[in-house]
Design a protein around this motif. Structure first.
Motif, mmCIF file in Angstrom:
data_model
loop_
_atom_site.group_PDB
_atom_site.id
_atom_site.type_symbol
_atom_site.label_atom_id
_atom_site.label_comp_id
_atom_site.label_asym_id
_atom_site.label_seq_id
_atom_site.Cartn_x
_atom_site.Cartn_y
_atom_site.Cartn_z
ATOM 1 N N CYS A 127 3.094 9.116 -5.363
ATOM 2 C CA CYS A 127 2.496 10.374 -5.834
ATOM 3 C C CYS A 127 2.131 11.322 -4.691
ATOM 4 O O CYS A 127 2.100 12.528 -4.882
ATOM 5 C CB CYS A 127 1.243 10.097 -6.657
ATOM 6 S SG CYS A 127 1.563 9.111 -8.123
ATOM 7 N N TYR A 150 0.840 -1.206 0.000
ATOM 8 C CA TYR A 150 0.000 0.000 0.000
ATOM 9 C C TYR A 150 0.876 1.257 0.000
ATOM 10 O O TYR A 150 0.700 2.155 -0.820
ATOM 11 C CB TYR A 150 -0.935 -0.020 1.215
ATOM 12 C CG TYR A 150 -1.577 1.308 1.509
ATOM 13 C CD1 TYR A 150 -2.600 1.802 0.713
ATOM 14 C CD2 TYR A 150 -1.152 2.093 2.579
ATOM 15 C CE1 TYR A 150 -3.186 3.034 0.972
ATOM 16 C CE2 TYR A 150 -1.732 3.313 2.839
ATOM 17 C CZ TYR A 150 -2.745 3.780 2.040
ATOM 18 O OH TYR A 150 -3.314 5.010 2.294
ATOM 19 N N ASN A 169 2.838 1.789 -3.278
ATOM 20 C CA ASN A 169 2.018 2.220 -4.408
ATOM 21 C C ASN A 169 1.471 3.630 -4.241
ATOM 22 O O ASN A 169 1.424 4.389 -5.190
ATOM 23 C CB ASN A 169 0.871 1.231 -4.637
ATOM 24 C CG ASN A 169 1.330 0.023 -5.396
ATOM 25 O OD1 ASN A 169 1.380 0.031 -6.611
ATOM 26 N ND2 ASN A 169 1.714 -1.015 -4.677
ATOM 27 N N CYS A 170 1.045 3.970 -3.050
ATOM 28 C CA CYS A 170 0.381 5.259 -2.850
ATOM 29 C C CYS A 170 1.346 6.403 -2.594
ATOM 30 O O CYS A 170 1.066 7.542 -2.967
ATOM 31 C CB CYS A 170 -0.625 5.160 -1.704
ATOM 32 S SG CYS A 170 -1.944 3.994 -2.070
ATOM 33 N N SER A 171 2.462 6.126 -1.961
ATOM 34 C CA SER A 171 3.371 7.216 -1.613
ATOM 35 C C SER A 171 4.268 7.651 -2.773
ATOM 36 O O SER A 171 5.073 8.554 -2.611
ATOM 37 C CB SER A 171 4.219 6.838 -0.404
ATOM 38 O OG SER A 171 5.108 5.795 -0.725
ATOM 39 N N ALA A 174 0.922 8.593 1.794
ATOM 40 C CA ALA A 174 -0.028 7.501 2.028
ATOM 41 C C ALA A 174 -0.743 7.763 3.343
ATOM 42 O O ALA A 174 -0.109 7.997 4.362
ATOM 43 C CB ALA A 174 0.715 6.170 2.067
ATOM 44 N N HIS A 215 -8.032 8.156 -10.500
ATOM 45 C CA HIS A 215 -7.739 8.482 -9.102
ATOM 46 C C HIS A 215 -7.543 9.986 -8.978
ATOM 47 O O HIS A 215 -6.462 10.504 -9.247
ATOM 48 C CB HIS A 215 -6.484 7.727 -8.654
ATOM 49 C CG HIS A 215 -6.185 7.838 -7.199
ATOM 50 N ND1 HIS A 215 -6.925 7.207 -6.230
ATOM 51 C CD2 HIS A 215 -5.210 8.510 -6.545
ATOM 52 C CE1 HIS A 215 -6.415 7.478 -5.053
ATOM 53 N NE2 HIS A 215 -5.376 8.276 -5.207
ATOM 54 N N TRP A 272 -12.254 3.259 0.468
ATOM 55 C CA TRP A 272 -11.061 2.538 0.016
ATOM 56 C C TRP A 272 -11.405 1.529 -1.076
ATOM 57 O O TRP A 272 -10.650 1.373 -2.041
ATOM 58 C CB TRP A 272 -10.384 1.840 1.197
ATOM 59 C CG TRP A 272 -9.766 2.797 2.160
ATOM 60 C CD1 TRP A 272 -10.186 3.060 3.426
ATOM 61 C CD2 TRP A 272 -8.631 3.639 1.933
ATOM 62 N NE1 TRP A 272 -9.373 4.002 4.000
ATOM 63 C CE2 TRP A 272 -8.418 4.369 3.104
ATOM 64 C CE3 TRP A 272 -7.775 3.840 0.857
ATOM 65 C CZ2 TRP A 272 -7.379 5.291 3.243
ATOM 66 C CZ3 TRP A 272 -6.746 4.751 0.982
ATOM 67 C CH2 TRP A 272 -6.552 5.466 2.155
#
Length: 182
Positions: A75, A68, A71-73, A78, A98, A89
């Protein structure tokens, strides 16, 4: 007469054996319970300052948390799953759009790992509650920030104002002015 005495002596010995056996079992159980308590306490005794995240993450969810964050951090910061309900979620994981950016969707098995982590640490949405897509419209986010005057609009990047280690997924560490006000 000696035969009667021998028989009585033998009967007493037989009566003592179950009591002795029970004492041995009780002692063994107490010792094992004590050792188990020591072992469990030693593994779970992570100092709060080293935890980093809002919730302590058990081993079975740590890989999901790692995927998680990875993948999220890339851009943005997180967010801890606790700030949004599970339904939010779920929608975010299923949608390739997104917040205006086209994302490559997660595929199994990483998607399953992330989903298990998120569902374990996100919150339930009330039946009459509208699904929030921004943190400032999440009642959980507001509950976690009761006395905080939030910027308008709330942007994920602004988390570092109060949480200087947010980029490292450490939301426990606060800036000195926020720590002193708590």
């Amino acid at each position: 007469m000696s035969n009667i005495v021998k028989r009585q002596s033998r009967n007493r010995k037989l009566k003592r054996k179950p009591i002795g056996l029970l004492l041995v079992i009780l002692g063994w159980s107490l010792a094992m319970g004590w050792l188990l308590a020591l072992a469990t306490h030693a593994q779970g005794a992570t100092p709060t300052s080293e935890v980093g995240t809002i919730d302590v993450v058990p081993a079975q969810y740590q890989l999901g948390q790692q995927v998680y964050i990875e993948n999220c951090s890339t851009c943005h910061i997180a967010l801890p799953p606790a700030v949004l309900p599970t339904q939010t979620w779920k929608n975010l994981l299923e949608d390739t759009q997104h917040y205006g950016a086209q994302l490559k969707p997660l595929v199994d098995p990483p998607r399953i790992l992330v989903w298990r982590y998120i569902t374990a640490f996100s919150r339930v949405q009330l039946q009459d509650e509208q699904t929030p897509y921004r943190v400032n419209s999440s009642r959980y986010f507001k509950a976690l920030h009761p006395k905080v005057k939030l910027p308008n609009p709330v942007e994920i990047g602004s988390c570092v104002t109060c949480h200087p280690s947010a980029a490292d997924f450490n939301f426990r560490r606060l800036t000195p002015e926020w720590e002193n006000s708590q």
